[in-house]
Design a protein around this motif. Structure first.
Motif, short mmCIF file in Angstrom:
data_model
loop_
_atom_site.label_atom_id
_atom_site.label_comp_id
_atom_site.label_asym_id
_atom_site.label_seq_id
_atom_site.Cartn_x
_atom_site.Cartn_y
_atom_site.Cartn_z
N GLY A 42 -10.55 1.28 -6.88
CA GLY A 42 -10.04 0.83 -8.15
C GLY A 42 -11.11 0.59 -9.27
N ILE A 43 -12.59 0.62 -8.86
CA ILE A 43 -13.34 0.23 -9.84
C ILE A 43 -14.27 1.62 -9.96
N THR A 44 -14.87 1.99 -8.81
CA THR A 44 -15.85 3.14 -8.92
C THR A 44 -14.94 4.58 -9.26
N CYS A 45 -15.45 5.12 -10.32
CA CYS A 45 -15.26 6.42 -10.89
C CYS A 45 -13.78 6.39 -11.13
N SER A 46 -13.28 5.39 -11.57
CA SER A 46 -11.65 5.14 -11.85
C SER A 46 -11.42 5.42 -13.38
N ASN A 47 -10.44 6.15 -13.48
CA ASN A 47 -9.84 6.52 -14.79
C ASN A 47 -8.85 5.41 -15.47
N THR A 48 -8.56 4.31 -14.81
CA THR A 48 -7.97 3.68 -15.33
C THR A 48 -8.36 2.23 -15.12
N GLU B 109 -9.16 1.37 4.51
CA GLU B 109 -10.53 0.71 3.92
C GLU B 109 -10.64 0.54 2.60
N ARG B 110 -10.59 1.47 1.90
CA ARG B 110 -10.74 1.77 0.48
C ARG B 110 -9.39 0.98 -0.32
N TRP B 111 -8.37 0.95 0.37
CA TRP B 111 -7.14 0.21 -0.32
C TRP B 111 -7.45 -1.10 -0.15
N LYS B 112 -7.94 -1.88 1.14
CA LYS B 112 -8.33 -3.12 1.26
C LYS B 112 -9.23 -3.48 0.10
N GLU B 113 -10.19 -2.67 -0.34
CA GLU B 113 -11.16 -3.18 -1.38
C GLU B 113 -10.34 -3.11 -2.56
N LEU B 114 -9.68 -2.14 -2.85
CA LEU B 114 -8.74 -2.02 -3.96
C LEU B 114 -7.83 -3.40 -4.13
N GLU B 115 -7.24 -3.84 -3.19
CA GLU B 115 -6.39 -4.95 -3.42
C GLU B 115 -7.30 -6.25 -3.60
N SER B 116 -8.45 -6.26 -3.38
CA SER B 116 -9.45 -7.44 -3.65
C SER B 116 -9.87 -7.38 -5.07
N GLU C 70 -2.02 -8.02 -13.07
CA GLU C 70 -0.99 -6.74 -13.56
C GLU C 70 -0.75 -5.48 -12.63
N CYS C 71 -1.63 -5.47 -11.54
CA CYS C 71 -1.56 -4.40 -10.90
C CYS C 71 -0.55 -4.52 -9.65
N LEU C 72 -0.22 -3.21 -9.15
CA LEU C 72 0.59 -3.28 -8.16
C LEU C 72 -0.20 -2.22 -7.28
N THR C 73 -0.36 -2.40 -5.89
CA THR C 73 -1.26 -1.39 -4.92
C THR C 73 -0.19 -0.98 -3.86
N ARG C 74 -0.69 0.22 -3.50
CA ARG C 74 0.14 0.78 -2.47
C ARG C 74 -0.95 1.53 -1.56
N ASN C 75 -0.82 1.35 -0.40
CA ASN C 75 -1.74 2.18 0.55
C ASN C 75 -0.75 3.33 1.11
N ARG C 76 -0.70 4.58 0.61
CA ARG C 76 0.11 5.69 0.91
C ARG C 76 -0.69 6.94 0.51
N HIS C 77 -0.35 7.80 1.30
CA HIS C 77 -0.81 9.20 0.97
C HIS C 77 0.32 9.98 0.05
N VAL C 78 0.19 10.21 -1.02
CA VAL C 78 1.16 10.60 -2.04
C VAL C 78 1.25 12.33 -1.54
N GLU C 79 2.48 12.58 -1.49
CA GLU C 79 3.02 13.67 -1.22
C GLU C 79 3.80 14.45 -2.00
N PRO C 80 4.13 15.77 -2.08
CA PRO C 80 4.85 16.41 -2.92
C PRO C 80 6.52 16.09 -2.84
N SER C 81 6.67 15.60 -1.86
CA SER C 81 8.43 15.17 -1.78
C SER C 81 8.58 14.21 -0.62
N GLY C 82 9.79 13.52 -0.94
CA GLY C 82 10.00 12.58 0.47
C GLY C 82 9.69 11.33 -0.27
N ASP C 83 9.81 10.34 0.74
CA ASP C 83 9.51 9.03 0.52
C ASP C 83 8.23 8.71 -0.13
#
Length: 192
Positions: free
Chosen positions: A42-48, A67-74, A79-92
């Motif tokens: 969420g911090i290192t090399c972040s565009n947001t 592991e990165r997501w746990k760091e992101l959570e902290s 104002e942020c929502l976080t998700r531990n997901r692998h974004v895919e082209p389609s589906g859930d």
């Protein structure tokens, strides 16, 4: 005007923070919402991070590595929502399914998932006003090359990303050493 003249890093890697700031000085902020996937901690090399940490934007931050997501959570602001997901082209796990209704109107989206960027961009229905997408800078500019198989880490050339962006109603604005910036065509007229 070259947007790269405004390059500055608060959290970004190649001046994206300054470019994003200048883009929104020109087109204005409407929703104060952003989404970044491939968000890492969420911090290192972040565009947001400069948007949600320093300017109070709401953010959806998605990271596949647990592991990165746990760091992101902290690191994430309230104002942020976080998700531990692998974004895919389609589906859930498509970005369209992962975006909550409170993020249906986005000012900015950063796509940085080390290879599958073109495939995600090509299939997504969301229409952020401004998008940055990671490109493969090792592919020389005249070549339109993109991956065809998920997970092969080739990514896409700048020309291949520009072609899909145009097809989706976006205009190319600028590129850094790692990202290309696009704006909705209807807002492109504000740039000279």
């Amino acid at each position: 005007m070259r947007l790269n003249e405004h390059a500055m890093d608060a959290y970004s890697q190649f001046g994206e923070d300054g470019i994003i700031k200048k883009i929104f000085e020109i087109i204005g902020v409407k929703y104060q919402t952003c989404c970044e996937f491939g968000a890492s901690n969420g911090i290192t090399c972040s565009n947001t991070a400069h948007l949600w940490r320093d300017q109070g934007w709401k953010a959806l931050l998605i990271e596949a590595d647990e592991e990165r997501w746990k760091e992101l959570e902290s690191n994430a602001a309230k104002e942020c929502l976080t998700r531990n997901r692998h974004v895919e082209p389609s589906g859930d796990n498509s970005i369209d399914q992962l975006l909550p209704s409170s993020f249906s109107d986005l000012d900015y989206m950063s796509i940085d998932i080390d290879g599958d960027d073109w495939l995600i961009f090509e299939t997504m229905q969301a229409r952020p006003r401004v998008i940055s997408v990671e490109y493969n800078q090792s592919i020389p500019p005249p070549y339109s090359i993109r991956q065809t198989t998920r997970g092969d880490n080739l990514g896409a050339s700048a020309i291949a990303l520009q072609a899909i962006a145009m097809k989706k109603g976006y205009t190319f604005l600028e590129l850094t050493k790692g990202n290309m910036f696009f704006v909705l065509k209807e807002e492109a007229k504000l740039f000279t």
